[in-house]
Design a protein around this motif. Structure first.
Motif, PDB file in Angstrom:
ATOM      1  N   ARG A 143       0.924  -1.433   0.039  1.00  0.00           N
ATOM      2  CA  ARG A 143      -0.248   0.769  -0.208  1.00  0.00           C
ATOM      3  C   ARG A 143       1.331   0.817  -0.460  1.00  0.00           C
ATOM      4  NH1 ARG A 143      -5.679  -1.499   2.050  1.00  0.00           N
ATOM      5  NH2 ARG A 143      -5.361  -3.738   1.484  1.00  0.00           N
ATOM      6  N   ILE A 144       0.242   2.246  -0.785  1.00  0.00           N
ATOM      7  CA  ILE A 144       0.863   3.618  -0.506  1.00  0.00           C
ATOM      8  C   ILE A 144       0.442   4.631   0.793  1.00  0.00           C
ATOM      9  CG2 ILE A 144       2.358   5.380  -1.757  1.00  0.00           C
ATOM     10  CD1 ILE A 144       1.711   3.666  -4.198  1.00  0.00           C
ATOM     11  N   VAL A 145       1.354   4.910   1.112  1.00  0.00           N
ATOM     12  CA  VAL A 145       0.400   6.449   2.414  1.00  0.00           C
ATOM     13  C   VAL A 145       0.724   7.303   1.611  1.00  0.00           C
ATOM     14  CG1 VAL A 145       0.678   7.245   4.309  1.00  0.00           C
ATOM     15  CG2 VAL A 145      -0.265   5.045   4.073  1.00  0.00           C
ATOM     16  N   GLY A 146       0.741   8.230   1.133  1.00  0.00           N
ATOM     17  CA  GLY A 146       1.131   9.525   1.206  1.00  0.00           C
ATOM     18  C   GLY A 146       0.956  10.913   2.235  1.00  0.00           C
ATOM     19  N   TYR A 147       1.590  11.396   2.092  1.00  0.00           N
ATOM     20  CA  TYR A 147       1.339  12.687   3.117  1.00  0.00           C
ATOM     21  C   TYR A 147       1.456  14.617   2.365  1.00  0.00           C
ATOM     22  CZ  TYR A 147       3.833   9.159   5.899  1.00  0.00           C
ATOM     23  OH  TYR A 147       3.467   8.013   6.806  1.00  0.00           O
ATOM     24  N   THR A 148       1.080  15.010   3.184  1.00  0.00           N
ATOM     25  CA  THR A 148       1.067  16.622   2.429  1.00  0.00           C
ATOM     26  C   THR A 148       2.661  17.532   2.203  1.00  0.00           C
ATOM     27  OG1 THR A 148      -0.484  16.901   4.063  1.00  0.00           O
ATOM     28  CG2 THR A 148       0.005  19.205   2.522  1.00  0.00           C
ATOM     29  N   GLY A 149       2.607  17.611   0.820  1.00  0.00           N
ATOM     30  CA  GLY A 149       3.975  17.768   0.679  1.00  0.00           C
ATOM     31  C   GLY A 149       4.121  19.804   0.111  1.00  0.00           C
ATOM     32  N   TYR A 150       4.677  20.447   0.006  1.00  0.00           N
ATOM     33  CA  TYR A 150       4.940  21.341  -1.081  1.00  0.00           C
ATOM     34  C   TYR A 150       5.686  21.752  -1.854  1.00  0.00           C
ATOM     35  CZ  TYR A 150       9.317  21.639   1.119  1.00  0.00           C
ATOM     36  OH  TYR A 150      10.884  21.661   1.783  1.00  0.00           O
ATOM     37  N   GLY A 151       5.725  23.229  -2.958  1.00  0.00           N
ATOM     38  CA  GLY A 151       6.017  23.688  -3.646  1.00  0.00           C
ATOM     39  C   GLY A 151       6.697  24.651  -4.303  1.00  0.00           C
ATOM     40  N   THR A 152       7.625  24.856  -5.307  1.00  0.00           N
ATOM     41  CA  THR A 152       6.996  26.295  -5.358  1.00  0.00           C
ATOM     42  C   THR A 152       7.977  26.487  -7.499  1.00  0.00           C
ATOM     43  OG1 THR A 152       7.997  28.790  -5.641  1.00  0.00           O
ATOM     44  CG2 THR A 152       9.171  27.519  -4.474  1.00  0.00           C
ATOM     45  N   GLY A 153       8.147  27.549  -8.057  1.00  0.00           N
ATOM     46  CA  GLY A 153       9.148  27.698  -8.943  1.00  0.00           C
ATOM     47  C   GLY A 153       9.538  26.506 -10.038  1.00  0.00           C
ATOM     48  N   GLY A 154       7.848  25.566 -10.489  1.00  0.00           N
ATOM     49  CA  GLY A 154       7.967  23.914 -11.368  1.00  0.00           C
ATOM     50  C   GLY A 154       8.927  22.795 -10.336  1.00  0.00           C
ATOM     51  N   ARG A 155       8.756  22.683  -9.399  1.00  0.00           N
ATOM     52  CA  ARG A 155       9.255  21.843  -8.099  1.00  0.00           C
ATOM     53  C   ARG A 155       8.354  21.514  -7.286  1.00  0.00           C
ATOM     54  NH1 ARG A 155      15.623  21.896  -6.913  1.00  0.00           N
ATOM     55  NH2 ARG A 155      14.825  24.240  -6.317  1.00  0.00           N
ATOM     56  N   VAL A 156       7.831  20.278  -6.836  1.00  0.00           N
ATOM     57  CA  VAL A 156       7.123  19.720  -5.976  1.00  0.00           C
ATOM     58  C   VAL A 156       8.156  19.554  -5.153  1.00  0.00           C
ATOM     59  CG1 VAL A 156       4.899  20.767  -6.876  1.00  0.00           C
ATOM     60  CG2 VAL A 156       5.679  18.165  -6.680  1.00  0.00           C
ATOM     61  N   ARG A 157       8.363  19.251  -4.009  1.00  0.00           N
ATOM     62  CA  ARG A 157       8.320  17.585  -3.233  1.00  0.00           C
ATOM     63  C   ARG A 157       7.142  16.948  -2.370  1.00  0.00           C
ATOM     64  NH1 ARG A 157      11.559  18.874   3.304  1.00  0.00           N
ATOM     65  NH2 ARG A 157      12.119  17.072   3.026  1.00  0.00           N
ATOM     66  N   VAL A 158       7.683  15.335  -2.946  1.00  0.00           N
ATOM     67  CA  VAL A 158       6.643  14.565  -2.569  1.00  0.00           C
ATOM     68  C   VAL A 158       6.942  13.986  -1.559  1.00  0.00           C
ATOM     69  CG1 VAL A 158       5.774  12.208  -3.626  1.00  0.00           C
ATOM     70  CG2 VAL A 158       6.764  14.562  -5.142  1.00  0.00           C
TER      71      VAL A 158
END
Length: 383
Positions: A60-75
């Motif tokens: 299974r996969i569990v997703g956490y809240t990420g953030y990003g800016t300038g054409g990139r996001v942190r997964v």
């Protein structure tokens, strides 16, 4: 399909300070040998995963809240094994604040089996990135993305059909103020990290029994935490397993939603135990590098290392720090936090160093006093 490798390693820190910049690995230097604790943990996890798979448990996969800016996001995500009877919504870990979820006792979130080296496809906007989880089953990758500012939802899938979603906050390019908040004894009265009290609060005590620090929700609203353009990030030494309980606590007590930057309990590549201060220093340094347009109000308490860590941030990166707000613990809370009824040695000096750096350093017993001090100092412009 595009394939994005994990981001390069971030520069090291001396503990109290914060140094940014990326360090390119030397190809002629072999990777360091894993600590014996990490090797033992890996063997146990491998054997446990094989046993559970034979019993029909699936990835299974569990997703956490990420953030990003300038054409990139942190997964941010995690892969684990779960019994066939466990639904996706029942998995321990997803910090979903979009809907009401039943409160549970904390121990339920720790009965999981991580899966190391699992391939995950991250569907971010119109791009797909192939990523691989680390030895603890965690995924932390900076990937390219064409997403406008605001909240978005990305999809995570595995090659054998597991699927999850994760919210991502994309911050616009213009200068903006944000909040970095500690959790334990800053917004939540958990009286950590005394081991026995921590175990009781995390594993036994019911979520509804956890108390909010008075006035913190109002303080964060006054600082603009309800504005979706202003990021709010919760930085804690708590375990990722506690993410769903923390997210429900934030929702229940009207605190702003934002990414949680937690850690993984247990052995590291280099030792038996993880360093809480090092985790906070590393994550702060990364926030400054990933979101350079944000000036942060750093909020913590004086029970442990927050004033020293924040003073290091002011010393090395004053352009990224708008203010430092410190909640004063009571003598009883100090005893539970570090064994003495007074503030830890060096706390006052650290606050003084930060103030001499030209950044406002304010303290108060709770959110009400901190809001009053911030308003008197001109940090709040609302009514």
């Amino acid at each position: 399909m595009s394939t994005s490798p994990p981001p390069g390693p971030v520069g090291t820190s001396d503990g109290a300070g914060l140094r940014t910049g990326r360090v390119q690995p030397r190809l002629d230097v072999p990777p360091p040998r894993l600590h014996v604790a990490a090797r033992l943990e890996d063997r146990f996890d491998t054997a446990l995963a094989a046993l559970l798979r034979r019993r029909g448990w699936t990835l299974r996969i569990v997703g956490y809240t990420g953030y990003g800016t300038g054409g990139r996001v942190r997964v941010l995500a995690r892969t684990l094994l779960a019994a066939p009877t466990v639904g996706q919504d029942d998995l321990p870990g997803q910090d979903d604040t979009s809907r009401e979820q039943p409160a549970v006792r904390g121990f339920r979130s720790f009965f999981t089996a991580s899966v190391a080296g699992a391939q995950v496809l991250a569907h971010v906007g119109g791009r797909v990135h192939t990523l691989t989880t680390d030895r603890g089953g965690y995924l932390d990758a900076l990937v390219e993305a064409d997403l406008p500012p605001g909240w978005h939802e990305i999809t995570l899938t595995s090659i054998d059909g597991a699927r999850a979603t994760a919210p991502v906050l994309v911050v616009g390019p213009d200068p903006v103020d944000g909040i970095v908040s500690d959790i334990d004894d800053t917004v939540m009265v958990t009286r950590l990290p005394r081991p026995l009290v921590a175990a009781w609060n995390v594993f036994v005590r019911h979520e509804n029994a956890r108390e909010p620090v008075p006035g913190m929700a109002g303080l964060y609203r006054a600082l603009g935490g309800d504005d979706p353009a202003r990021p709010v990030v919760y930085l804690s030494t708590g375990a990722w397993n506690a993410a769903p309980a923390i997210a429900r606590f934030l929702r229940r007590h009207d605190l702003p939603v934002g990414p949680l930057l937690l850690t993984d309990w247990g052995p590291t590549n280099t030792g038996w135990f993880r360093s809480g201060p090092a985790h906070k220093v590393t994550q702060l340094r990364r926030l400054f590098a990933d979101l350079p347009q944000v000036r942060w109000t750093l909020v913590g308490d004086d029970g442990q290392h927050d004033p020293v860590i924040y003073a290091g941030a002011v010393e090395h990166h004053p352009e990224h720090v708008r203010a430092v707000l410190v909640r004063r613990l009571t003598p009883g809370e100090h005893v539970l936090s570090h064994g003495a009824p007074a503030r830890p040695a060096g706390t006052g000096e650290a606050e003084g160093d930060a103030a001499r750096g030209g950044v406002p350093v304010l303290d108060g017993a709770d959110g009400v006093e901190l809001e009053r001090a911030a308003r008197a100092h001109g940090l709040l412009t609302g009514g």
